[in-house]
Scaffold this motif. Sequence first.
Motif, mmCIF file in Angstrom:
data_model
loop_
_atom_site.group_PDB
_atom_site.id
_atom_site.type_symbol
_atom_site.label_atom_id
_atom_site.label_comp_id
_atom_site.label_asym_id
_atom_site.label_seq_id
_atom_site.Cartn_x
_atom_site.Cartn_y
_atom_site.Cartn_z
ATOM 1 N N THR A 167 32.574 50.595 41.060
ATOM 2 C CA THR A 167 31.161 50.251 41.202
ATOM 3 C C THR A 167 30.467 50.378 39.846
ATOM 4 O OG1 THR A 167 30.653 52.545 41.830
ATOM 5 C CG2 THR A 167 31.035 50.978 43.609
ATOM 6 N N THR A 168 29.304 49.760 39.734
ATOM 7 C CA THR A 168 28.632 49.683 38.432
ATOM 8 C C THR A 168 27.951 50.988 38.031
ATOM 9 O OG1 THR A 168 26.637 48.825 39.505
ATOM 10 C CG2 THR A 168 28.229 47.214 38.677
ATOM 11 N N ASP A 169 27.780 51.930 38.978
ATOM 12 C CA ASP A 169 27.052 53.160 38.661
ATOM 13 C C ASP A 169 27.965 54.331 38.309
ATOM 14 O OD1 ASP A 169 28.144 53.473 41.165
ATOM 15 O OD2 ASP A 169 26.384 54.468 42.032
ATOM 16 N N VAL A 170 29.266 54.091 38.247
ATOM 17 C CA VAL A 170 30.217 55.186 38.031
ATOM 18 C C VAL A 170 30.013 55.851 36.668
ATOM 19 C CG1 VAL A 170 32.654 55.706 37.638
ATOM 20 C CG2 VAL A 170 31.967 54.387 39.639
ATOM 21 N N LEU A 171 29.945 55.055 35.605
ATOM 22 C CA LEU A 171 29.780 55.633 34.270
ATOM 23 C C LEU A 171 28.442 56.352 34.143
ATOM 24 C CD1 LEU A 171 31.281 53.084 31.705
ATOM 25 C CD2 LEU A 171 32.297 55.151 32.665
ATOM 26 N N GLU A 172 27.416 55.818 34.797
ATOM 27 C CA GLU A 172 26.107 56.468 34.738
ATOM 28 C C GLU A 172 26.172 57.869 35.339
ATOM 29 O OE1 GLU A 172 21.425 55.535 35.901
ATOM 30 O OE2 GLU A 172 23.027 54.113 36.418
ATOM 31 N N CYS A 228 37.795 50.713 33.828
ATOM 32 C CA CYS A 228 38.414 49.457 34.267
ATOM 33 C C CYS A 228 37.949 49.152 35.693
ATOM 34 C CB CYS A 228 39.941 49.554 34.223
ATOM 35 S SG CYS A 228 40.773 48.013 34.696
ATOM 36 N N VAL A 229 37.259 48.025 35.850
ATOM 37 C CA VAL A 229 36.767 47.636 37.172
ATOM 38 C C VAL A 229 37.535 46.443 37.738
ATOM 39 C CG1 VAL A 229 34.455 48.559 36.816
ATOM 40 C CG2 VAL A 229 34.945 46.205 36.117
ATOM 41 N N ARG A 230 38.313 45.771 36.851
ATOM 42 C CA ARG A 230 39.137 44.665 37.366
ATOM 43 C C ARG A 230 40.241 44.344 36.366
ATOM 44 N NH1 ARG A 230 37.081 38.697 39.618
ATOM 45 N NH2 ARG A 230 39.170 37.906 40.122
ATOM 46 N N ARG A 231 41.443 44.244 36.872
ATOM 47 C CA ARG A 231 42.575 43.746 36.102
ATOM 48 C C ARG A 231 43.504 43.069 37.091
ATOM 49 N NH1 ARG A 231 45.803 44.637 31.267
ATOM 50 N NH2 ARG A 231 47.960 44.069 31.778
ATOM 51 N N ASP A 232 43.465 41.759 37.100
ATOM 52 C CA ASP A 232 44.270 41.001 38.056
ATOM 53 C C ASP A 232 45.747 41.078 37.700
ATOM 54 O OD1 ASP A 232 41.903 40.333 39.307
ATOM 55 O OD2 ASP A 232 41.725 38.388 38.312
ATOM 56 N N SER A 233 46.587 40.963 38.703
ATOM 57 C CA SER A 233 48.029 41.125 38.508
ATOM 58 C C SER A 233 48.618 40.060 37.588
ATOM 59 C CB SER A 233 48.746 41.094 39.859
ATOM 60 O OG SER A 233 48.483 39.863 40.551
ATOM 61 N N CYS A 234 47.912 38.932 37.432
ATOM 62 C CA CYS A 234 48.428 37.858 36.575
ATOM 63 C C CYS A 234 48.158 38.117 35.089
ATOM 64 C CB CYS A 234 47.818 36.516 36.975
ATOM 65 S SG CYS A 234 46.012 36.478 36.925
ATOM 66 N N VAL A 235 47.325 39.105 34.768
ATOM 67 C CA VAL A 235 47.018 39.416 33.373
ATOM 68 C C VAL A 235 48.225 40.063 32.719
ATOM 69 C CG1 VAL A 235 45.538 40.755 31.829
ATOM 70 C CG2 VAL A 235 44.552 39.650 33.857
ATOM 71 N N VAL A 236 48.555 39.599 31.518
ATOM 72 C CA VAL A 236 49.699 40.134 30.768
ATOM 73 C C VAL A 236 49.204 40.680 29.433
ATOM 74 C CG1 VAL A 236 51.918 39.607 29.691
ATOM 75 C CG2 VAL A 236 51.275 38.490 31.841
ATOM 76 N N GLY A 237 49.570 41.918 29.127
ATOM 77 C CA GLY A 237 49.185 42.524 27.849
ATOM 78 C C GLY A 237 47.857 43.248 27.942
ATOM 79 N N GLY A 238 47.210 43.456 26.793
ATOM 80 C CA GLY A 238 45.910 44.118 26.761
ATOM 81 C C GLY A 238 45.971 45.632 26.832
ATOM 82 N N GLU A 239 47.142 46.206 26.539
ATOM 83 C CA GLU A 239 47.229 47.669 26.547
ATOM 84 C C GLU A 239 46.371 48.263 25.431
ATOM 85 O OE1 GLU A 239 50.934 45.749 28.030
ATOM 86 O OE2 GLU A 239 49.819 45.648 26.131
#
Length: 411
Positions: A167-172, A228-239
């Motif tokens: 959710t958007t308020d977590v970091l707050e 991290c609020v979204r990382r789809d399974s098709c995404v490769v890399g970005g570590e």
Amino acid sequence: MAISFARCFLSSVSVRSISSIAVSDSGSRLKVHLEVKGSVAKEYSSLWLRHNCQCEECYDSLSSMMKVHPNQLSEDIVIHKADIKDDVIRINWNSPNFGSHEGIIPLQWLKNLHMKQESRKDSKPLVAASIPVLEYSDVIDSDEHTYQWIRNLNYFGICLIENAPITTDVLEKLVGKFPHVQPTTYGNYPLLYAKDDPTDLGFSTSNLHFHQDLLYYESPPGIELFHCVRRDSCVVGGENIFLDFYPVLEELRQEAPQYFEVLTKVPVSFQRRHYMKNDVETPSDMSISRPHIQLDRYGEVAAVNWNTHHQEPVMLDDLDLLDSYYKAFLYMSRKIESSKYHLEHCLLPGQIIAFNNRRFLHSRNSFQLNGGFRNFHTTYVNIDYLRSQFLVLGKALGFNESPKNIFMSTL
């Protein structure tokens, strides 16, 4: 010239933190024998003691603010008399220009100052072999776990929090533990995502060099958080790869002291110039110049500044010094890339990584979205709140731990 101490005044009560005091013949010095991890003889100047008098006229204990004005002080101030009563040194000062003043110096106050100085010797940061991990619900609901989180950031400079809501308020809520966010041109809680034609490489899919964020600010952010609020399974890399700069710099100091010294001397400018209005950041034109390494009065590292993406050309009339700079700069860059202290992590939805942006470098591998999304909420906290909350919360919970000497928050 040596100062002789002739008059000795012993305490009229039993005081475990002190054995005796003595005023020098000239009245310009007071020698105090403190019982702090053994008997320690400390010598204080009469002017210093007068400047730091703790009586109600000179010091407001509720606000911890001094009320003595420098114009009330004089170099000819001497101690006329001093004795001990009720764990307090009572002093009568005299000055031909300002007359006399009777005030107090609590023994515990002197002891705390001495212990603070001594704690600097044990204040070096600890290097993590792996990233410490805590549960989000524990940190939010428990002051003890909040303290553990802040302790990890103070001691190790990094901590992973798992099972956070998407959710958007977590970091707050999390940053409320500090208790304030550090605003930037990106806003308070910007969404980091890959977009077309980005005006910042962080919003692209390309790799990022090891760097610290926002070095072009006069006061760069201290704590940085990625949620991290979204990382789809098709995404490769970005570590993400994190590097504790502290042990790397200590290695550099030992291996190549000449390069270490050059990096403390040559000023380097970091800039952010962006004039286009968009949904990512407000237009800005910022630039500031600092050496890559800044030292404190003890010769310890007080600040590091490394961001090759935002570094401006180094302009030196002395080309020999410029050659020396590039030798040191390239040597440092190779050490960063080959360091054994890399901590790699692929952030997944519900995970939050928090790290000390003054101490840690971070980089990112390039990635392919393949039609998916890789979205982080991010925010920053001022470095001063890290050490402050460590001490304030620790005191409230009854812990008696000393903070580590994190960069730009020296003891």
